[in-house]
Every structure is written in structure tokens, then in C-alpha cells.
Design a protein around this motif. Structure first.
Motif, short mmCIF file in Angstrom:
data_model
loop_
_atom_site.label_atom_id
_atom_site.label_comp_id
_atom_site.label_asym_id
_atom_site.label_seq_id
_atom_site.Cartn_x
_atom_site.Cartn_y
_atom_site.Cartn_z
N ASN A 14 0.83 -1.20 0.00
CA ASN A 14 0.00 0.00 0.00
C ASN A 14 0.87 1.25 0.00
N GLY A 15 0.47 2.22 -0.82
CA GLY A 15 1.19 3.49 -0.87
C GLY A 15 2.55 3.40 -1.52
N ALA A 16 2.74 2.41 -2.41
CA ALA A 16 4.05 2.21 -3.03
C ALA A 16 4.21 3.01 -4.32
N GLY A 17 3.30 3.91 -4.64
CA GLY A 17 3.45 4.77 -5.81
C GLY A 17 2.65 4.29 -6.99
N PRO A 18 2.73 4.98 -8.15
CA PRO A 18 1.93 4.64 -9.31
C PRO A 18 2.30 3.28 -9.89
N GLY A 19 1.30 2.60 -10.41
CA GLY A 19 1.51 1.28 -11.00
C GLY A 19 0.40 0.34 -10.60
N SER A 20 0.12 -0.63 -11.44
CA SER A 20 -0.96 -1.58 -11.18
C SER A 20 -0.43 -2.80 -10.44
N ARG A 21 -1.35 -3.55 -9.85
CA ARG A 21 -1.03 -4.78 -9.13
C ARG A 21 -1.88 -5.91 -9.72
N VAL A 22 -1.24 -6.97 -10.17
CA VAL A 22 -1.95 -8.09 -10.79
C VAL A 22 -1.64 -9.35 -9.99
N ALA A 23 -2.67 -9.99 -9.46
CA ALA A 23 -2.55 -11.27 -8.75
C ALA A 23 -2.93 -12.37 -9.74
N TRP A 24 -1.92 -13.08 -10.23
CA TRP A 24 -2.11 -14.06 -11.30
C TRP A 24 -2.18 -15.46 -10.69
N GLU A 25 -3.31 -16.11 -10.85
CA GLU A 25 -3.53 -17.45 -10.30
C GLU A 25 -3.10 -17.53 -8.84
N PRO A 26 -3.64 -16.64 -7.99
CA PRO A 26 -3.18 -16.63 -6.58
C PRO A 26 -3.58 -17.90 -5.86
N VAL A 27 -2.74 -18.32 -4.93
CA VAL A 27 -3.02 -19.48 -4.08
C VAL A 27 -2.53 -19.13 -2.68
N SER A 28 -3.30 -19.46 -1.68
CA SER A 28 -2.93 -19.13 -0.31
C SER A 28 -1.77 -20.00 0.17
N GLY A 29 -1.08 -19.52 1.19
CA GLY A 29 0.00 -20.31 1.76
C GLY A 29 -0.47 -21.63 2.32
N ARG A 30 -1.65 -21.62 2.94
CA ARG A 30 -2.19 -22.86 3.50
C ARG A 30 -2.47 -23.89 2.40
N SER A 31 -3.07 -23.42 1.30
CA SER A 31 -3.35 -24.32 0.18
C SER A 31 -2.05 -24.84 -0.43
N PHE A 32 -1.05 -23.98 -0.55
CA PHE A 32 0.24 -24.38 -1.09
C PHE A 32 0.85 -25.50 -0.25
N LEU A 33 0.84 -25.33 1.06
CA LEU A 33 1.42 -26.35 1.95
C LEU A 33 0.66 -27.67 1.85
N ARG A 34 -0.66 -27.59 1.83
CA ARG A 34 -1.46 -28.80 1.77
C ARG A 34 -1.23 -29.55 0.46
N HIS A 35 -1.27 -28.82 -0.64
CA HIS A 35 -1.15 -29.45 -1.94
C HIS A 35 0.23 -30.09 -2.12
N HIS A 36 1.27 -29.36 -1.79
CA HIS A 36 2.61 -29.90 -2.02
C HIS A 36 3.02 -30.93 -0.97
#
Length: 584
Positions: free
Chosen positions: A114-136
Motif C-alpha cells: 500500500n502506498g508504493a506509488g503509481p503502478g498496477s497490481r496483478v494477482a495471477w492465479e493466486p493461491v494461499s500459503g495454506r493451500s500451497f502447503l497442503r497441496h505440495h
């Protein structure tokens, strides 16, 4: 540099004016390796559009510095992203936009900007840390027949402490909405970062859609990146080592040394298949840093079109069994030889194949080869049919010269003859299977599975017989790769159980004995904990202990037989092996 931790960053600059910057927040763990081509394709597409692209490895990942004891994982990774973002903004100026794209777990870090200046933020195929741990965690349990360690949380190719895993589990994936990009083809989405690198899919349509959606600032001349290329790292015992990122020829490399310690041995590390120079589960980075205080100056290098050498047109897996790969592994070896050092080559699977072939040119004093399974030295054997067979795909129509009896698209000696077609045993067998299947459903699949097992055993235990029955299948014997080696040279082979069976069945023990008669010191070790890709922590620790034993000892000189073949089980001391029947 993030909070004193050195980060490995790849910077791709536009050929013309700059209109902004892009920071790629990558996946972590095994997903970072599989998604390398996707993150690289995104960075290169952004550079073509006028953006300076920064792609980094978080602390404890890739070639970046390790996390320090007591570091909170999620806080450290958020600080890493903030540090790279700040460097990007300082480079292009405060008026130009700096966009951030987070892929998979990397997308969970965007909320901290937040407040890091101009520019867009794109979350591409996001996965939570909990899901990452469970899956792997499931993948690790199902894909590797080696017990997980009791302490911490072990995934495939990565291990977290309980505190690190808890911190990772706290990362939440962004919800659906603006700035969240989900692939419509869910199967293709999984192939971005899951599975093996040769299954990886680069969704170029999405790459271009992301870049096309970036705001552009006023064009200004591109300023060359002047970031640091050398970093001091502190080992857990307080020893300071130095790593330098540079290139040798066209190959991106990392050179690891320990200031004040005389150079005694040179080591070059080559990754397996199409994986990156940090090695399986970062093993090569860990080994290089551990060995530096012992006087080992090491170079870990990407091969052509792999890792940081990936170019804009290379979205498919490069072929790892080529003459070009052999040339690549000789480049860092020749560099180390200039210092008058004995040189050791270390590699896994296809990397080991390249090193053993390069050893025929006399560039190494020792080769440490882990789990090589293919021994034919001819590049043309590893054709499209070979890769499709071993990667589980179908051979292209009209393909010839398959390397395996199991490979699809095998040459048909009776094709084109009506009489031959009537006599073709394959067609007769297919007709019989069809009749059996009609009477007893499931019979065809059971018979095919049994035939595949028989064919696999034939390939392992009786390669000459298999090749005689199938003239279109090239022979694959250990002697073909090891036979041309001459001393003084030391070859240390480390195998898991299946790989050792292949070695024995393809004449390995006989080939090793013949090599010893030519002055090559061959040592063969079988350890059941060594899974093929070194996914298990136990296999990486076993390999690291072997490297410390080999490279930490007096400099190898080659020649003269030492021990024969040893086999170890977890907790057992090495012992002679005389029970593996060799057939060829």
C-alpha cells in the motif's frame, strides 16, 4: 538487498526508451522452478513493451541468501518484494509507473505494498500459503517413496521449520475482483507452476494481456542497470563467503568463494534436465556455500536456454541430452582450470550425462554423477519420440528411431505391404485383445499394464535381448558412456534403488571394472534414500554429505582403484554389494 539479505535479481531492459518498470513476484518452492519459463516470458514481453523488468528470488529461494534464524518467513518475503519495488522505482524515477505481478503464492504479498506509488497490481492465479502447503505436502507423500523427516514440514524439494510453515500458512490469496487474473483453461492454469518442468505451459495470451494492460509513462532514455553483482553472505557459523553473479561466455553463473581461504579445488555444478543452476531443492547453492570455507571455489551455471539464459522464443523445454549441453558444462570447467585447480563436475541425471561425456575430453579430474539413467552418448538417439515417451505423451506421426520398446510411434517393418499387414503380429494381437475385451471388460487394460511392466524389466535387465528383438530401439549400455573414459580420472556414482537396478542391468558393474583397468577410479554407491530428482530432504542431505566427503578431502588426482561398490540403507554404514545380478 532486503534487511541485510542479498537477493538474486534478473533485470531485463528495453532496447529503446523506458516507459516504466515491472516487478515479478514469483512462486516459491518447486513451483518457482516449474514456472521459470512463464515468469521469464512475462519479463521479456514487458521489456519489449518498454518496461524495465525485475524478476527476483525471495530469501531462501533460488540463488538468494538464506533466511536467518528467527526471520519470520512472510514478513521477510514481503520485505523482499518491497525492496525490489523500491529499487525499481529508484531506477526509473518516481513519475513512471512500476507495475507488480504476483504469481501463485507471490500474489499473496501484494497487499503489503500500500502506498508504493503509481503502478498496477496483478494477482495471477493466486493461491494461499495454506493451500500451497497442503497441496505440495500431498505431492511429496505420493510422488517420493522416501519417508519425510520428522522435524518441520517437508514438501517436494523444500523443507520449512514449523515456525516458517505457520508463517507461510498465514498468507492469504486475494479474492476475485479487479487485479485478479484467473485462467479460463483450468488444466492449463495448473501447468503453469505444477508438475515437472517439461509439462510446464506458458500462457502467452495471458502474458500479452497483462502487459497490454499496463499504463505507460512518458518515454525517457533507458538507463543501464548498475546493481551490485557481488554479495557477502554469512554462514550459520559466522563464516563470511562471497558470491558473484556474472556470465561465462553466454552462460549466467554464480561464483562462490571464501575470502582469505586458499583455493584448493574447483567445482562446477550442473542442474538436471531443464532445471535451474541453484540445483534440486537449492542443493547446489547450499553445497557451494558449505564447501567454500574448505577451499572449494565453485561455479553453478545455467545451460543454454535454461534458467536465466532463457530467451523470448524458448517457451518449450530445451533438450537436455545434446552436444550443446556437453559444450556448456565445459565452459565453467575451463574457467576453473585457468587457476591451476583440479576440477570436479557435479550433476544429476541429464546433467551427469553431460559431465560424463565432457570428461572424455579431459576437462575434469573427477565427476560426481547422481542418478544417471541414460547411457547412450549419441545425441540423435534422444529424438522427439524419446522425449514424448519419457514425458508421457504420444509420438508424432511418422516418427522413427524411438529409443524405447515402450515408445509409441515405433517403426513398423511390414508397413506398406498387404501381405505384411495380414501377418503383422501386432495387428493379430490387437484383434485378439479386442475379442477378449468384448467378453471380459478390463482385460485389455490389465494386459497392457502387464506388458508395460515386462517391457520395462526387459529394458533394465536384458537390454541386448530387447534391442535384438527391436532393431529400431537403440542400445543403451553403461559401457557406451563410461567405456571411452581414461585416467587419471575419478568417477563417483550415487544411485537410488531404481537407478541402481538400471545401472546393474545395463552392464554397469562390468563397465566400471573395465574403466578401472584404464586408470579410472570408479566408486559406485547405492542409497535407498536417494530419490531420482532429490525431492526428499534425506536424499539432498545424503548427496551433500557425499560432496563434503569428496571435495572436502585432499584434492582428487584420479587414477588407481579404491573401493568397489557400496550400498547404504538409512542408518547403515557403507558395505560391499555383490548381490545385484548384472545382465547385458
Amino acid at each position: 538487498m532486503a534487511e541485510g539479505r542479498a537477493l538474486a535479481v534478473r533485470v531485463d531492459a528495453p532496447a529503446g526508451p523506458t516507459v516504466g518498470a515491472l516487478v515479478v513476484s514469483p512462486p516459491v518452492g518447486r513451483e518457482a522452478v516449474v514456472a521459470t519459463r512463464t515468469t521469464t516470458a512475462l519479463a521479456l514481453a514487458a521489456a519489449d513493451a518498454g518496461f524495465v523488468a525485475f524478476t527476483y528470488s525471495p530469501s531462501g529461494e533460488g540463488d538468494s541468501a538464506d533466511l536467518r534464524p528467527g526471520d519470520d518467513l512472510s514478513e521477510a518475503w514481503t520485505a523482499d518484494l518491497a525492496a525490489v519495488l523500491a529499487a525499481a522505482r529508484a531506477h526509473v524515477g518516481g513519475e513512471l509507473p512500476v507495475h507488480v505481478v504476483g504469481l501463485r503464492v507471490g500474489a499473496c504479498l501484494l497487499d503489503g505494498l500500500n502506498g508504493a506509488g503509481p503502478g498496477s497490481r496483478v494477482a495471477w492465479e493466486p493461491v494461499s500459503g495454506r493451500s500451497f502447503l497442503r497441496h505440495h505436502g500431498i505431492i511429496r507423500q505420493d510422488s517420493v517413496d522416501v519417508p519425510v523427516v520428522e522435524d518441520g514440514v517437508e514438501l517436494e524439494g523444500v523443507h520449512y521449520t514449523e515456525a516458517q510453515a505457520a508463517s507461510l500458512a498465514s498468507l492469504r490469496a486475494p479474492c476475485r475482483g479487479p487485479g485478479v487474473l484467473l485462467e479460463e483453461d483450468r488444466r492449463a492454469a495448473l501447468r503453469i507452476a505444477l508438475g515437472a518442468p517439461y509439462f510446464a505451459h506458458v500462457p502467452m495470451d495471458s502474458v500479452h494481456r497483462i502487459v497490454d494492460g499496463f499504463d505507460r509513462g512518458p518515454a525517457r532514455p533507458t538507463t543501464p542497470w548498475r546493481g551490485e553483482t557481488t554479495a557477502d553472505l554469512m554462514l550459520p557459523d559466522g563464516t563470511r563467503i562471497t558470491e558473484r553473479r556474472t556470465t561465462l561466455g553466454h552462460l549466467p553463473v554464480v561464483v562462490t568463494t571464501c575470502p582469505g581461504v586458499p583455493m584448493r579445488v574447483g567445482a562446477t555444478f550442473s542442474a538436471m534436465g531443464s532445471e535451474v543452476k541453484a540445483g534440486p531443492g537449492r542443493l547446489w547453492a547450499d553445497a557451494a556455500r558449505r564447501l567454500a570455507p574448505e577451499g572449494v571455489v565453485s561455479i553453478r551455471a545455467d545451460r543454454s536456454a535454461i534458467g536465466e539464459d532463457t530467451g523470448p522464443a524458448q517457451i518449450e523445454e530445451p533438450r537436455p541430452y545434446t552436444d550443446g549441453c556437453v559444450d556448456d558444462v565445459t565452459i565453467p570447467a575451463a574457467h576453473l582450470r585457468r587457476y591451476g585447480l583440479p576440477v570436479v563436475g557435479v550433476g544429476v541425471c541429464a546433467g551427469a550425462w553431460s559431465l560424463l561425456r565432457a570428461a572424455q575430453r579431459g576437462v575434469f579430474d573427477e565427476v560426481v554423477a547422481v542418478n544417471p539413467v541414460h547411457w547412450n552418448p549419441r545425441e540423435e538417439v534422444y529424438d522427439e519420440v524419446f522425449y514424448r515417451h519419457y514425458h508421457g505423451g504420444d509420438a508424432p506421426s511418422g516418427a522413427t528411431n524411438p529409443p524405447s520398446a515402450d515408445g509409441p510411434g515405433a517403426a513398423d517393418p511390414t508397413r506398406g505391404s498387404a501381405a505384411g499387414r495380414r501377418r503383422d503380429p501386432r495387428r493379430l494381437a490387437a484383434a485378439m485383445l479386442g475379442r477378449l475385451e468384448a467378453r471380459r471388460p478390463g482385460t485389455e487394460q490389465r494386459l497392457r499394464t502387464a506388458m508395460e511392466r515386462v517391457s520395462k524389466e526387459m529394458a533394465i535387465r536384458h537390454p541386448r535381448v530387447r534391442s535384438a528383438l527391436r532393431p529400431d530401439v537403440p542400445l543403451d549400455l553403461v559401457s557406451m558412456l563410461v567405456g571411452p573414459l581414461r585416467g587419471p580420472l575419478t568417477v563417483t556414482l550415487l544411485f537410488g534403488t531404481e537407478e541402481y537396478r538400471i545401472f546393474c542391468g545395463r552392464g554397469g558393474r562390468r563397465a566400471a571394472a573395465a574403466a578401472r583397468r584404464h586408470g579410472v577410479d570408479v566408486e559406485v554407491t547405492h542409497d535407498p534414500v536417494c530419490d531420482h530428482s532429490l525431492f526428499s530432504r534425506a536424499s539432498r542431505e545424503r548427496t551433500l554429505s557425499l560432496l563434503i566427503e569428496r571435495l572436502g578431502a585432499p584434492a582428487p588426482t584420479g587414477g588407481g582403484a579404491r573401493t568397489g561398490e557400496a550400498s547404504t540403507a538409512p542408518g547403515d554404514a557403507p558395505r560391499r554389494v555383490d548381490t545385484c545380478a548384472e545382465t547385458s
